[in-house]
Design an enzyme around this catalytic site. Sequence first.
Site, PDB file in Angstrom:
ATOM      1  N   GLU A  97      30.953 -79.173  75.939  1.00 16.95           N
ATOM      2  CA  GLU A  97      30.865 -78.561  77.275  1.00 16.95           C
ATOM      3  C   GLU A  97      31.848 -77.398  77.400  1.00 16.95           C
ATOM      4  OE1 GLU A  97      29.455 -77.593  79.683  1.00 16.95           O
ATOM      5  OE2 GLU A  97      29.137 -79.014  81.292  1.00 16.95           O
ATOM      6  N   ASP A 101      35.006 -79.978  85.214  1.00 20.37           N
ATOM      7  CA  ASP A 101      35.557 -79.634  86.530  1.00 20.37           C
ATOM      8  C   ASP A 101      35.503 -80.871  87.425  1.00 20.37           C
ATOM      9  OD1 ASP A 101      36.489 -78.107  88.662  1.00 20.37           O
ATOM     10  OD2 ASP A 101      34.541 -77.265  89.139  1.00 20.37           O
ATOM     11  N   LYS A 129      39.671 -78.765  84.013  1.00 24.95           N
ATOM     12  CA  LYS A 129      40.253 -78.393  85.306  1.00 24.95           C
ATOM     13  C   LYS A 129      40.434 -79.676  86.111  1.00 24.95           C
ATOM     14  CE  LYS A 129      38.137 -74.647  87.399  1.00 24.95           C
ATOM     15  NZ  LYS A 129      37.180 -74.160  88.426  1.00 24.95           N
TER      16      LYS A 129
HETATM   17  P1  IMP Z   1      31.316 -80.223  87.019  1.00 22.89           P
HETATM   18  O1  IMP Z   1      30.042 -81.014  87.124  1.00 22.89           O
HETATM   19  O2  IMP Z   1      31.901 -79.930  88.368  1.00 22.89           O
HETATM   20  O3  IMP Z   1      32.343 -80.837  86.088  1.00 22.89           O
HETATM   21  O4  IMP Z   1      30.961 -78.763  86.503  1.00 22.89           O
HETATM   22  C1  IMP Z   1      30.263 -78.541  85.376  1.00 22.89           C
HETATM   23  C2  IMP Z   1      29.749 -77.125  85.272  1.00 22.89           C
HETATM   24  O5  IMP Z   1      30.136 -76.305  86.373  1.00 22.89           O
HETATM   25  C3  IMP Z   1      30.323 -76.440  84.075  1.00 22.89           C
HETATM   26  O6  IMP Z   1      29.572 -76.715  82.936  1.00 22.89           O
HETATM   27  C4  IMP Z   1      30.250 -74.988  84.475  1.00 22.89           C
HETATM   28  O7  IMP Z   1      28.985 -74.463  84.149  1.00 22.89           O
HETATM   29  C5  IMP Z   1      30.424 -75.006  85.955  1.00 22.89           C
HETATM   30  N1  IMP Z   1      31.811 -74.648  86.339  1.00 22.89           N
HETATM   31  C6  IMP Z   1      32.786 -75.449  86.794  1.00 22.89           C
HETATM   32  N2  IMP Z   1      33.920 -74.768  87.019  1.00 22.89           N
HETATM   33  C7  IMP Z   1      33.646 -73.477  86.700  1.00 22.89           C
HETATM   34  C8  IMP Z   1      34.431 -72.266  86.710  1.00 22.89           C
HETATM   35  O8  IMP Z   1      35.624 -72.204  87.040  1.00 22.89           O
HETATM   36  N3  IMP Z   1      33.776 -71.147  86.288  1.00 22.89           N
HETATM   37  C9  IMP Z   1      32.471 -71.136  85.893  1.00 22.89           C
HETATM   38  N4  IMP Z   1      31.713 -72.241  85.870  1.00 22.89           N
HETATM   39  C10 IMP Z   1      32.294 -73.402  86.273  1.00 22.89           C
HETATM   40 MG    MG Z   2      27.656 -75.253  82.379  1.00 17.97          MG
END
Ligand code: IMP
Ligand code: MG
Length: 179
Positions: A97, A101, A129
């Site tokens: 990945e 986030d 993050k």
């Molecule tokens: P999560 O489900 O919130 O963990 O996010 C997963 C997806 O969100 C990642 O694979 C990214 O494509 C997108 N994403 C999360 N944070 C960022 C960021 O700071 N910049 C760009 N894409 C992000």
């Molecule tokens: Mg992504």
Amino acid sequence: MHEDVEKILVSEEEIKEICKRLGEEISRDYADKKLLLVSVLKGAVVFMADIMRNITCECEIDFMAVSSYSNSKTTGVVKFKKDLDIDPDGRDILIIEDILDSGITLSYLKNVLLQRNAASIKICAFLDKPANRQADITADYVGKVVPDEFVVGYGLDYNEKYRNLPYVGALSPKVYADK
Ligand code: IMP
Ligand code: MG
């Protein structure tokens, strides 16, 4: 540096070092396994291309596509857009990945693959993050921990832009303030 980028968080030089370090760890851990690398489109393709060339053990690759983002904020809803071509049944899977986030995307994917009888599932995230975590999930391999800022480049986008930047930078807040 691109004019919409406020500062560089991971330089090209550091990206190389991260991929080398993670590639060595993964190669050691999966030395006697038939590894299946599963990358999440589209953000992780750049990292996938680099990490696979630093892995020396036998491995296959495949891609999945999901989305949970419409702009710079998570919607909390994961949409499945493309499934794997290779059957995950009995496979040792490492999900590649771009960024972990909220964790919603990866915990969803992990569950989907477990239900399909993968032998093992681990996660390799180029960026972590942790400030924004909502799902109970951690990455087994992490490239770099970043602060709670919206980052772009090295595959990561803002509304499909900036994926081609060769470094990771913090997107200047003025870019999404205009929208
Ligand atoms: P999560 O489900 O919130 O963990 O996010 C997963 C997806 O969100 C990642 O694979 C990214 O494509 C997108 N994403 C999360 N944070 C960022 C960021 O700071 N910049 C760009 N894409 C992000
Ligand atoms: Mg992504």
